[in-house]
Scaffold this active site. Structure first.
Site, short mmCIF file in Angstrom:
data_model
loop_
_atom_site.label_atom_id
_atom_site.label_comp_id
_atom_site.label_asym_id
_atom_site.label_seq_id
_atom_site.Cartn_x
_atom_site.Cartn_y
_atom_site.Cartn_z
N ASP A 137 -6.96 -18.09 -4.69
CA ASP A 137 -8.14 -18.92 -4.40
C ASP A 137 -7.83 -20.09 -3.47
O ASP A 137 -8.73 -20.86 -3.14
CB ASP A 137 -8.70 -19.51 -5.71
CG ASP A 137 -9.30 -18.44 -6.62
OD1 ASP A 137 -9.77 -17.41 -6.10
OD2 ASP A 137 -9.30 -18.64 -7.84
N ASP A 144 -1.86 -1.18 -3.79
CA ASP A 144 -2.14 -0.44 -5.02
C ASP A 144 -1.01 -0.60 -6.03
O ASP A 144 0.00 -1.24 -5.74
CB ASP A 144 -2.39 1.04 -4.70
CG ASP A 144 -1.37 1.58 -3.72
OD1 ASP A 144 -0.16 1.41 -3.98
OD2 ASP A 144 -1.77 2.13 -2.66
N ASP A 172 0.85 -1.20 0.00
CA ASP A 172 0.00 0.00 0.00
C ASP A 172 0.88 1.24 0.00
O ASP A 172 1.58 1.51 0.97
CB ASP A 172 -0.88 -0.05 1.25
CG ASP A 172 -1.66 1.24 1.45
OD1 ASP A 172 -1.84 1.99 0.47
OD2 ASP A 172 -2.10 1.48 2.60
N ASP A 216 -4.90 -10.27 -16.01
CA ASP A 216 -5.98 -11.24 -15.81
C ASP A 216 -7.17 -10.84 -16.69
O ASP A 216 -7.65 -9.71 -16.60
CB ASP A 216 -6.39 -11.17 -14.32
CG ASP A 216 -6.78 -12.51 -13.76
OD1 ASP A 216 -7.55 -13.22 -14.42
OD2 ASP A 216 -6.33 -12.84 -12.64
N ASP A 232 -3.84 3.94 2.78
CA ASP A 232 -5.28 3.76 3.02
C ASP A 232 -5.61 2.31 3.40
O ASP A 232 -6.78 1.94 3.51
CB ASP A 232 -6.10 4.19 1.79
CG ASP A 232 -5.82 3.36 0.55
OD1 ASP A 232 -4.93 2.48 0.63
OD2 ASP A 232 -6.48 3.58 -0.48
N ASN A 265 -0.13 4.52 -0.34
CA ASN A 265 -0.67 5.79 0.14
C ASN A 265 -1.36 5.70 1.50
O ASN A 265 -2.08 6.61 1.90
CB ASN A 265 -1.63 6.39 -0.91
CG ASN A 265 -2.84 5.49 -1.14
OD1 ASN A 265 -2.86 4.35 -0.66
ND2 ASN A 265 -3.82 5.99 -1.85
C1 GLC Z 1 -11.76 -17.50 -10.81
C2 GLC Z 1 -10.97 -16.59 -9.91
C3 GLC Z 1 -11.72 -16.42 -8.63
C4 GLC Z 1 -13.05 -15.81 -8.94
C5 GLC Z 1 -13.80 -16.59 -10.01
C6 GLC Z 1 -14.93 -15.79 -10.57
O1 GLC Z 1 -11.90 -18.76 -10.27
O2 GLC Z 1 -9.68 -17.11 -9.72
O3 GLC Z 1 -11.01 -15.64 -7.70
O4 GLC Z 1 -13.82 -15.74 -7.78
O5 GLC Z 1 -12.99 -16.93 -11.09
O6 GLC Z 1 -14.42 -14.77 -11.38
CA CA Z 2 -3.46 2.19 -1.18
#
Ligand code: GLC
Ligand code: CA
Length: 566
Positions: free
Chosen positions: A329, A29, A21, A98, A25, A23
């Site tokens: 996850d 980030d 982090d 992602d 908060d 800043n």
């Molecule tokens: C994938 C992600 C997970 C998310 C799910 C829905 O499994 O890794 O974190 O909750 O997709 O997008």
């Molecule tokens: Ca931050």
């Protein structure tokens, strides 16, 4: 030998909300990530996978995107992302982004238009159906609980594989697909080197939308059965590839649950959709086929070994794999594999962490390290379900209760499986808030941060951090680099219980033998070893106990040998 940069890479996953982090908060980030690039470089990382940082109401912590081009305020701005890309590139670190394309957020302008007006051109970007006699179209169960259908006042409903705030995109619609490809090309032109592709096996739905025999006492059936890896999915995936990353030398790694090994070719074969996919079969050994965390699945190391080896063998036949133990996850691996010992750090932490590292890191594939895994960060004990933030944990908790679990049992389940365990703030040093932030963080810092932190482990040469660095160096810059990256995989010593052992081999190169004792007791195996070098040991020893063709293993010992012949 099909040389590719992404086969030689080592990937580090960053969960932006919990990394650093800048800043004060309490929320990680993008500027925080940029500030830590030197740390990442020093560890020996080539590629960073960034979990989503796009505009999002954060119902699923960023996996619910409301604008694929804009940055979420709490993470920073486009300027910050440009700076991160430039600074990473200076250090020869590549960035994977992602892509969350199975669904958008319900706050996306497309969905807001679609839901507000049945004649909206965006209505068909999503999956709307009419209720029939007040009933949903079918009995599919969403991944985060309850029906996949969310009713609307006008007598229609829309489909969501995950939370109701994550409406599924309708890939059958060609305009929608073009919009998504535009997103991919936008980020390619910005300079990313590839993508991690979220929940991608879900994009093709069986168009009959029929009910299935219930698979639990809620009367519902797992949505994946008719929406995961369905016939026709490769038309979409090949089209996306052709129109976007297929034109460039990029890395793509897909989250692809539900792909049987005999269908891997289309995903990762020579003309496959992706560079590699994550295979969850062995890391989810404690979760049942419907994704339920309760009751916890029984497993042991021997079963785990055979699942992991089966995965290695199957992937090797057709293509390339991704190697991982943790992610945003998953719970922390030391706890998952060796049971949660909450509240105290046992002396064996280093041994267990280094053993697991050795076990997966030298398999055939591209290794991924999740932030904090390199110092052995652990599951955190939360005192009540209210303290958890993760949407999946809340659902699994309620579901466990409905299955007859007591509150204590349901909480125990969360202690083992919650996704929040990997999302607690990164432990940088022993100052307040673990050096993650100047103020209280969005999820609490783990109580063990004074013992387990980056600063301390860099200073201590016998730490897990340095052990990971050693493994990284073996794979990147040792005389064994070639065989460790491009060599074949073959299990050995499979008759021994509690032993995980394999070799890596390549013509003209030394053979690498990895032997790991998963047990708390000593063990011994019969094996013929000649002309060997010890190239790594989690007892930091340059001596092994090898007598009369038997190798003696200490508790939780991991040994890596290089030999001329085996
Ligand atoms: C994938 C992600 C997970 C998310 C799910 C829905 O499994 O890794 O974190 O909750 O997709 O997008
Ligand atoms: Ca931050």
């Amino acid at each position: 030998m099909d040389l590719k940069w992404w086969k030689e890479a080592i990937v580090y996953q960053i969960y932006p909300k919990s990394f650093c982090d800048s800043n004060g908060d309490g929320i990680g980030d993008i500027k925080g990530i940029t500030a830590k690039l030197d740390y990442i470089k020093a560890l020996g990382i080539d590629v960073i996978w960034l979990s989503p940082f796009f505009k999002s109401p954060m119902k699923d912590d960023g996996y619910d995107i409301s604008d694929y081009y804009e940055i979420e305020d709490m993470f920073g701005s486009t300027v910050d992302i440009d700076e991160l890309l430039a600074e990473a590139s200076k250090r020869e670190i590549k960035i994977l982004m992602d892509l969350v394309f199975n669904h958008s957020s319900s706050e996306h302008t497309w969905f807001k238009s679609a839901i507000g007006d049945p004649n909206s051109p965006f209505r068909d970007y999503y999956i709307f159906k009419d209720l029939v006699d007040g009933k949903y179209p079918n009995n599919w169960r969403s991944v985060f609980g309850g029906s996949v259908w969310e009713p609307l006042e006008d007598g229609s409903c829309y489909m969501h594989t995950f939370d109701k705030s994550q409406p599924d995109l309708n890939w059958e619609n060609p305009q929608l697909r073009e919009e998504l490809y535009k997103v991919v090309n936008y980020w390619i032109q910005k300079g990313v080197s590839g993508f991690r592709i979220d929940a991608i096996t879900f994009i093709k739905k069986n168009q009959i939308f029929m009910s299935l025999p219930p698979d639990a006492d809620d009367g519902l059936a797992n949505v994946g059965k008719l929406t995961m890896n369905q016939e026709g999915i490769h038309l979409f995936l090949q089209e996306m590839k052709e129109k976007t990353y297929g034109k460039h030398d990029l890395m793509t790694v897909a989250e692809a649950p539900g792909v049987p090994y005999n269908e891997l070719l289309e995903y990762i074969g020579e003309n496959g959709d992706f560079s590699m996919i994550f295979d969850f079969s062995y890391c989810d050994m404690d979760v049942d086929d419907n994704g339920f965390w309760y009751p916890k699945g029984n497993w042991n190391f021997d079963e785990f070994r055979s699942m992991m080896f089966k995965s290695q063998r199957s992937v090797q036949k057709v293509g390339w794999g991704a190697l991982f133990l943790e992610s945003h996850d998953q719970p922390r691996c030391i706890d998952k594999f060796f049971g949660v010992k909450l509240g105290k750090e046992d002396d064996e932490s280093f041994r267990k962490g280094s053993l697991l590292a050795t076990m997966y890191f030298l398999l055939r594939g591209t290794p991924f390290i999740y932030q904090g895994q390199e110092i052995g960060m652990r599951n955190l004990k939360f005192n009540s379900i209210q303290e958890y933030k993760d949407i999946a944990t809340k659902y699994q908790y309620m579901r466990a209760l409905s299955m007859g679990a007591t509150e204590v049992e349901a909480l125990h389940m969360a202690e083992q499986r919650s996704r929040d365990h990997s999302r607690t703030p990164m432990q940088w040093d022993d100052s307040a808030y673990a050096g993650f932030s100047q103020s209280a963080s969005w999820l609490p810092v783990h109580v063990n941060y004074k013992d387990i932190n980056i600063h301390a482990q860099i200073a201590e040469t016998a730490s897990l951090y340095h052990y990971y660095k050693q493994l990284i160096n073996l794979r990147k810059s040792s005389p064994y680099k070639k065989v460790l990256i491009y060599g074949g995989f073959e299990p050995i010593l499979e008759d021994y219980s509690q032993v995980i052992a394999y070799k890596r081999f390549l013509n003209g190169e030394p053979t690498i033998v990895v032997v790991i004792n998963m047990a708390e007791e000593s063990n011994s195996v019969e094996i013929l070893l000649e002309d060997m070098n010890i190239i790594c040991s989690n007892y930091h020893s340059d001596y092994i106990d090898y007598r009369d063709n038997r190798l003696w293993l200490k508790p939780y010992e991991a040994i890596v040998l290089a030999l001329k012949t085996l």
